[in-house]
Write an enzyme that holds these catalytic residues in place. Structure first.
Site, PDB file in Angstrom:
ATOM      1  N   SER A  21     -80.601 -76.500 -20.466  1.00  0.00           N
ATOM      2  CA  SER A  21     -79.373 -75.986 -19.871  1.00  0.00           C
ATOM      3  C   SER A  21     -79.583 -75.907 -18.366  1.00  0.00           C
ATOM      4  CB  SER A  21     -79.050 -74.600 -20.435  1.00  0.00           C
ATOM      5  OG  SER A  21     -77.942 -74.032 -19.757  1.00  0.00           O
ATOM      6  N   HIS A  46     -77.668 -80.424 -21.145  1.00  0.00           N
ATOM      7  CA  HIS A  46     -76.622 -79.518 -21.610  1.00  0.00           C
ATOM      8  C   HIS A  46     -75.945 -78.939 -20.379  1.00  0.00           C
ATOM      9  CE1 HIS A  46     -74.754 -76.747 -24.525  1.00  0.00           C
ATOM     10  NE2 HIS A  46     -74.881 -75.824 -23.578  1.00  0.00           N
ATOM     11  N   ASP A  48     -73.116 -76.614 -18.859  1.00  0.00           N
ATOM     12  CA  ASP A  48     -72.223 -75.490 -19.141  1.00  0.00           C
ATOM     13  C   ASP A  48     -71.112 -75.415 -18.113  1.00  0.00           C
ATOM     14  OD1 ASP A  48     -73.409 -74.245 -21.466  1.00  0.00           O
ATOM     15  OD2 ASP A  48     -75.089 -73.702 -20.179  1.00  0.00           O
ATOM     16  N   MET A  50     -67.972 -73.347 -16.989  1.00  0.00           N
ATOM     17  CA  MET A  50     -67.385 -72.009 -17.151  1.00  0.00           C
ATOM     18  C   MET A  50     -66.235 -71.838 -16.169  1.00  0.00           C
ATOM     19  SD  MET A  50     -70.899 -69.762 -17.304  1.00  0.00           S
ATOM     20  CE  MET A  50     -72.154 -70.018 -18.552  1.00  0.00           C
ATOM     21  N   HIS A  80     -70.615 -78.489 -22.440  1.00  0.00           N
ATOM     22  CA  HIS A  80     -70.261 -77.282 -23.181  1.00  0.00           C
ATOM     23  C   HIS A  80     -69.135 -76.573 -22.432  1.00  0.00           C
ATOM     24  CE1 HIS A  80     -71.692 -73.127 -24.869  1.00  0.00           C
ATOM     25  NE2 HIS A  80     -70.503 -73.465 -25.311  1.00  0.00           N
ATOM     26  N   MET A  82     -66.939 -73.920 -21.805  1.00  0.00           N
ATOM     27  CA  MET A  82     -66.622 -72.500 -21.978  1.00  0.00           C
ATOM     28  C   MET A  82     -65.421 -72.175 -21.102  1.00  0.00           C
ATOM     29  SD  MET A  82     -70.370 -70.712 -22.353  1.00  0.00           S
ATOM     30  CE  MET A  82     -71.298 -71.816 -21.286  1.00  0.00           C
ATOM     31  N   MET A 163     -73.645 -70.580 -31.374  1.00  0.00           N
ATOM     32  CA  MET A 163     -74.141 -69.773 -30.262  1.00  0.00           C
ATOM     33  C   MET A 163     -75.056 -68.676 -30.790  1.00  0.00           C
ATOM     34  SD  MET A 163     -73.017 -71.082 -27.468  1.00  0.00           S
ATOM     35  CE  MET A 163     -73.601 -69.765 -26.381  1.00  0.00           C
ATOM     36  N   ASP A 197     -77.736 -72.550 -29.133  1.00  0.00           N
ATOM     37  CA  ASP A 197     -77.738 -72.307 -27.691  1.00  0.00           C
ATOM     38  C   ASP A 197     -77.783 -70.808 -27.436  1.00  0.00           C
ATOM     39  OD1 ASP A 197     -77.322 -72.210 -24.961  1.00  0.00           O
ATOM     40  OD2 ASP A 197     -75.279 -72.979 -25.023  1.00  0.00           O
TER      41      ASP A 197
END
Length: 274
Positions: A21, A46, A48, A50, A80, A82, A163, A197
């Protein structure tokens, strides 16, 4: 040592893959830090995303993913998402899609949360939209979400993400009780990629591997350890042992950061070792 997956009834044929990540790296040097993890043996990145709505934090978006693709054209990206409305970002993220020139495999996955679409009746719409834009589909669920919420869609997606911490909140430990969800999905889908994760490190990865996860996301467990290559190879071996049932002599070799010096030299000379 004999392969152990049969002891845990989580045997599968899915490839063990470790995905750092990148939020836990020096993001001011994102492309370089990504390369460092790949040289150390990481299988994918990975990423993320957000938006400050679905989770409190804001990270980066499609523009950064696109720029990172220019540096790593042959690496699998698991995006990912979010974000509160993933459907609004599908087309932008798709700009970073790529096909590996040798394996012909799709190198871009759009992973969104069931919590952002179920209440709005948009889960199927987002799955269809992601596919229409040429990406693989991942479907994620938070610790508080029952696994039954994702089951109706798992036939249509490429990966399920369980998660193991509450997204967007720091300082959490790996939630071992989430492994029941992993076991449930693995029992129904022995050939489905299952990712975990949150809080996954060398000392917790065995629980995930025994439950049937084959894609391991680790942030601090990769970027904040003394030997990155050793951590990555140790976690990969855990999945191979407990999930794939490989015997000791068939496991991937342990690697050490000092060995990546020569790989780094190859990159510097323009020879991409991946």
């Amino acid at each position: 040592m004999a392969g152990l997956c049969g002891s845990f009834k989580a045997c599968h044929c899915c490839t063990a893959r470790i995905g750092p990540s990148v939020l836990d790296c020096d993001t001011a040097m994102l492309a370089t830090e990504a390369a460092r993890a790949l040289r150390a043996g990481a299988d994918y990145l990975h990423l993320d995303v957000m938006d400050g709505n679905f989770v409190p934090a804001i990270s980066f978006g499609a523009n950064v993913i696109g720029k990172l693709r220019a540096h790593h054209p042959k690496v699998f990206f698991d995006c990912h998402m979010m974000v509160a409305k993933p459907e609004e970002q599908v087309e932008q993220v798709a700009q970073a899609k790529a096909i590996h020139p040798d394996t012909k495999k799709n190198l871009l996955q759009f992973t969104f949360h069931i919590e952002t679409t179920k209440s709005r009746g948009k889960t199927q719409e987002v799955i269809d939209l992601v596919k229409q834009n040429g990406m693989l589909v991942g479907l994620a669920l938070n610790p508080a979400t029952p696994v039954e919420h994702v089951l109706p869609y798992l036939d249509q997606v490429d990966m399920a993400l369980v998660m193991t911490v509450v997204p967007g909140k720091g300082g959490q430990s790996f939630m071992v009780d989430m492994m029941e969800k992993v076991r449930h999905v693995r029992a129904k889908y022995p050939e489905k990629d299952i990712e975990v994760d949150g809080g996954v490190k060398v000392h917790t990865v065995d629980e995930a591997a025994k439950a049937g996860a084959n894609m391991i996301v680790s942030g601090t467990g990769v970027y904040k350890v003394e030997d990155m290559a050793l951590a990555i190879s140790t976690m990969k071996r855990s999945v191979e042992l407990y999930g794939n049932g490989l015997t000791e002599d068939k496991l991937s070799p342990l690697r050490y950061d000092k060995e990546t010096f020569w790989i780094s030299k190859a990159w510097d000379l323009g020879n991409d070792p991946t």
